[in-house]
Design a protein around this motif. Structure first.
Motif, mmCIF file in Angstrom:
data_model
loop_
_atom_site.group_PDB
_atom_site.id
_atom_site.type_symbol
_atom_site.label_atom_id
_atom_site.label_comp_id
_atom_site.label_asym_id
_atom_site.label_seq_id
_atom_site.Cartn_x
_atom_site.Cartn_y
_atom_site.Cartn_z
ATOM 1 N N MET A 1 0.833 -1.203 0.000
ATOM 2 C CA MET A 1 0.000 0.000 0.000
ATOM 3 C C MET A 1 0.861 1.244 0.000
ATOM 4 S SD MET A 1 -1.419 0.258 3.930
ATOM 5 C CE MET A 1 -2.386 1.705 3.515
ATOM 6 N N HIS A 2 0.308 2.328 -0.517
ATOM 7 C CA HIS A 2 0.963 3.612 -0.379
ATOM 8 C C HIS A 2 0.623 4.140 1.008
ATOM 9 C CE1 HIS A 2 1.989 7.856 -1.098
ATOM 10 N NE2 HIS A 2 2.799 7.351 -2.012
ATOM 11 N N TRP A 3 1.584 4.808 1.631
ATOM 12 C CA TRP A 3 1.380 5.257 2.999
ATOM 13 C C TRP A 3 0.189 6.216 3.109
ATOM 14 C CZ3 TRP A 3 3.210 3.031 7.137
ATOM 15 C CH2 TRP A 3 3.050 3.660 8.373
ATOM 16 N N SER A 4 -0.166 6.875 2.030
ATOM 17 C CA SER A 4 -1.334 7.758 2.052
ATOM 18 C C SER A 4 -2.632 6.987 2.220
ATOM 19 C CB SER A 4 -1.398 8.570 0.756
ATOM 20 O OG SER A 4 -1.654 7.707 -0.346
ATOM 21 N N GLY A 5 -2.571 5.665 1.966
ATOM 22 C CA GLY A 5 -3.757 4.824 2.076
ATOM 23 C C GLY A 5 -4.594 4.783 0.824
ATOM 24 N N THR A 6 -4.137 5.452 -0.235
ATOM 25 C CA THR A 6 -4.949 5.556 -1.448
ATOM 26 C C THR A 6 -4.891 4.311 -2.314
ATOM 27 O OG1 THR A 6 -3.088 6.635 -2.554
ATOM 28 C CG2 THR A 6 -4.746 8.063 -1.547
ATOM 29 N N SER A 7 -3.852 3.496 -2.154
ATOM 30 C CA SER A 7 -3.708 2.336 -3.039
ATOM 31 C C SER A 7 -3.309 1.119 -2.232
ATOM 32 C CB SER A 7 -2.636 2.606 -4.092
ATOM 33 O OG SER A 7 -2.909 3.768 -4.830
ATOM 34 N N THR A 8 -4.064 0.041 -2.397
ATOM 35 C CA THR A 8 -3.707 -1.226 -1.758
ATOM 36 C C THR A 8 -3.739 -2.338 -2.796
ATOM 37 O OG1 THR A 8 -5.998 -1.639 -1.125
ATOM 38 C CG2 THR A 8 -4.603 -0.550 0.503
ATOM 39 N N TYR A 9 -2.848 -3.302 -2.637
ATOM 40 C CA TYR A 9 -2.729 -4.400 -3.588
ATOM 41 C C TYR A 9 -2.516 -5.692 -2.810
ATOM 42 C CZ TYR A 9 -1.892 -0.445 -6.656
ATOM 43 O OH TYR A 9 -2.002 0.748 -7.325
ATOM 44 N N TYR A 10 -3.032 -6.793 -3.380
ATOM 45 C CA TYR A 10 -2.921 -8.086 -2.730
ATOM 46 C C TYR A 10 -2.569 -9.167 -3.736
ATOM 47 C CZ TYR A 10 -5.453 -5.808 1.068
ATOM 48 O OH TYR A 10 -5.826 -4.954 2.065
ATOM 49 N N THR A 11 -1.864 -10.178 -3.251
ATOM 50 C CA THR A 11 -1.707 -11.360 -4.057
ATOM 51 C C THR A 11 -3.042 -12.082 -4.143
ATOM 52 O OG1 THR A 11 -0.394 -13.366 -4.307
ATOM 53 C CG2 THR A 11 -1.080 -12.827 -2.108
ATOM 54 N N ASN A 12 -3.242 -12.858 -5.194
ATOM 55 C CA ASN A 12 -4.543 -13.516 -5.373
ATOM 56 C C ASN A 12 -4.883 -14.413 -4.190
ATOM 57 O OD1 ASN A 12 -5.121 -12.319 -7.819
ATOM 58 N ND2 ASN A 12 -4.198 -13.963 -9.026
ATOM 59 N N SER A 13 -3.868 -15.074 -3.625
ATOM 60 C CA SER A 13 -4.147 -15.992 -2.525
ATOM 61 C C SER A 13 -4.556 -15.269 -1.253
ATOM 62 C CB SER A 13 -2.921 -16.865 -2.252
ATOM 63 O OG SER A 13 -1.843 -16.070 -1.817
ATOM 64 N N GLY A 14 -4.270 -13.970 -1.180
ATOM 65 C CA GLY A 14 -4.606 -13.204 0.014
ATOM 66 C C GLY A 14 -5.886 -12.394 -0.089
ATOM 67 N N LYS A 15 -6.363 -12.209 -1.294
ATOM 68 C CA LYS A 15 -7.577 -11.405 -1.470
ATOM 69 C C LYS A 15 -8.743 -12.019 -0.714
ATOM 70 C CE LYS A 15 -6.453 -9.365 -5.928
ATOM 71 N NZ LYS A 15 -6.754 -9.358 -7.386
ATOM 72 N N GLY A 16 -9.435 -11.171 0.047
ATOM 73 C CA GLY A 16 -10.576 -11.646 0.822
ATOM 74 C C GLY A 16 -10.198 -12.220 2.168
ATOM 75 N N ARG A 17 -8.918 -12.515 2.375
ATOM 76 C CA ARG A 17 -8.474 -13.060 3.669
ATOM 77 C C ARG A 17 -7.538 -12.102 4.406
ATOM 78 N NH1 ARG A 17 -5.448 -17.674 4.024
ATOM 79 N NH2 ARG A 17 -4.352 -17.229 2.071
ATOM 80 N N PHE A 18 -6.710 -11.385 3.661
ATOM 81 C CA PHE A 18 -5.709 -10.501 4.257
ATOM 82 C C PHE A 18 -6.092 -9.044 4.029
ATOM 83 C CE2 PHE A 18 -2.038 -13.746 3.460
ATOM 84 C CZ PHE A 18 -2.661 -14.624 4.323
ATOM 85 N N THR A 19 -5.776 -8.200 4.999
ATOM 86 C CA THR A 19 -6.012 -6.768 4.880
ATOM 87 C C THR A 19 -4.780 -6.008 5.355
ATOM 88 O OG1 THR A 19 -8.387 -7.058 5.301
ATOM 89 C CG2 THR A 19 -7.486 -4.830 5.501
ATOM 90 N N ILE A 20 -4.241 -5.175 4.471
ATOM 91 C CA ILE A 20 -3.108 -4.323 4.832
ATOM 92 C C ILE A 20 -3.650 -2.957 5.232
ATOM 93 C CG2 ILE A 20 -2.719 -3.575 2.442
ATOM 94 C CD1 ILE A 20 0.296 -3.538 3.060
ATOM 95 N N SER A 21 -3.069 -2.385 6.263
ATOM 96 C CA SER A 21 -3.510 -1.067 6.712
ATOM 97 C C SER A 21 -2.361 -0.400 7.460
ATOM 98 C CB SER A 21 -4.737 -1.180 7.625
ATOM 99 O OG SER A 21 -4.417 -1.890 8.807
ATOM 100 N N ARG A 22 -2.535 0.857 7.794
ATOM 101 C CA ARG A 22 -1.514 1.562 8.578
ATOM 102 C C ARG A 22 -2.178 2.556 9.505
ATOM 103 N NH1 ARG A 22 -4.022 5.329 6.961
ATOM 104 N NH2 ARG A 22 -3.421 6.982 5.501
#
Length: 123
Positions: free
Chosen positions: A51-72
């Motif tokens: 993710m960008h530290w601004s929080g505007t963009s987040t990306y996930y690997t396919n295996s993590g989508k729906g299970r993992f959440t990145i945040s700051r």
């Protein structure tokens, strides 16, 4: 000097959850992105989320989508990875990484790395 320190790893049963934290110090870039990667024995280092530290963009690997959440949490200068519905194949050492500029799934694009935290998911 940017320093990254991960915590929150451990042993969990399949289907369980963990939240990893990455404390960031010494960051001076206004345009900064961070990512989570993992490395299992015998495998290449693998992109998990970024993710960008601004929080505007987040990306996930396919295996993590729906299970993992990145945040700051900007006030705490801390990056998180919430992992739910964990599977034995999620077992790995997890690393946070940082770079100036836009998020990237390529580990070689990251200049700053933490020491890693082990996640073990039992079946």
């Amino acid at each position: 000097q940017v320093q990254l320190v991960e915590s929150g790893g451990g042993l969990v049963q399949a289907g369980g959850s963990l939240r990893l934290s990455c404390a960031v110090s010494g960051r001076t870039f206004s345009d900064y992105s961070m990512g989570w990667f993992r490395h299992a024995p015998g495998k290449e280092r693998e992109f998990v989320a970024s993710m960008h530290w601004s929080g505007t963009s987040t990306y996930y690997t396919n295996s993590g989508k729906g299970r993992f959440t990145i945040s700051r949490d900007s006030a705490k200068n801390t990056l998180y990875l919430q992992m739910n519905s964990l599977k034995p194949e999620d077992t790995a050492a997890y690393y946070c990484a940082g770079r100036g500029g836009y998020p990237s799934p390529n580990p070689s694009d990251y200049a700053h790395w933490g020491q890693g935290t082990q996640v073990t998911v039992s079946s």
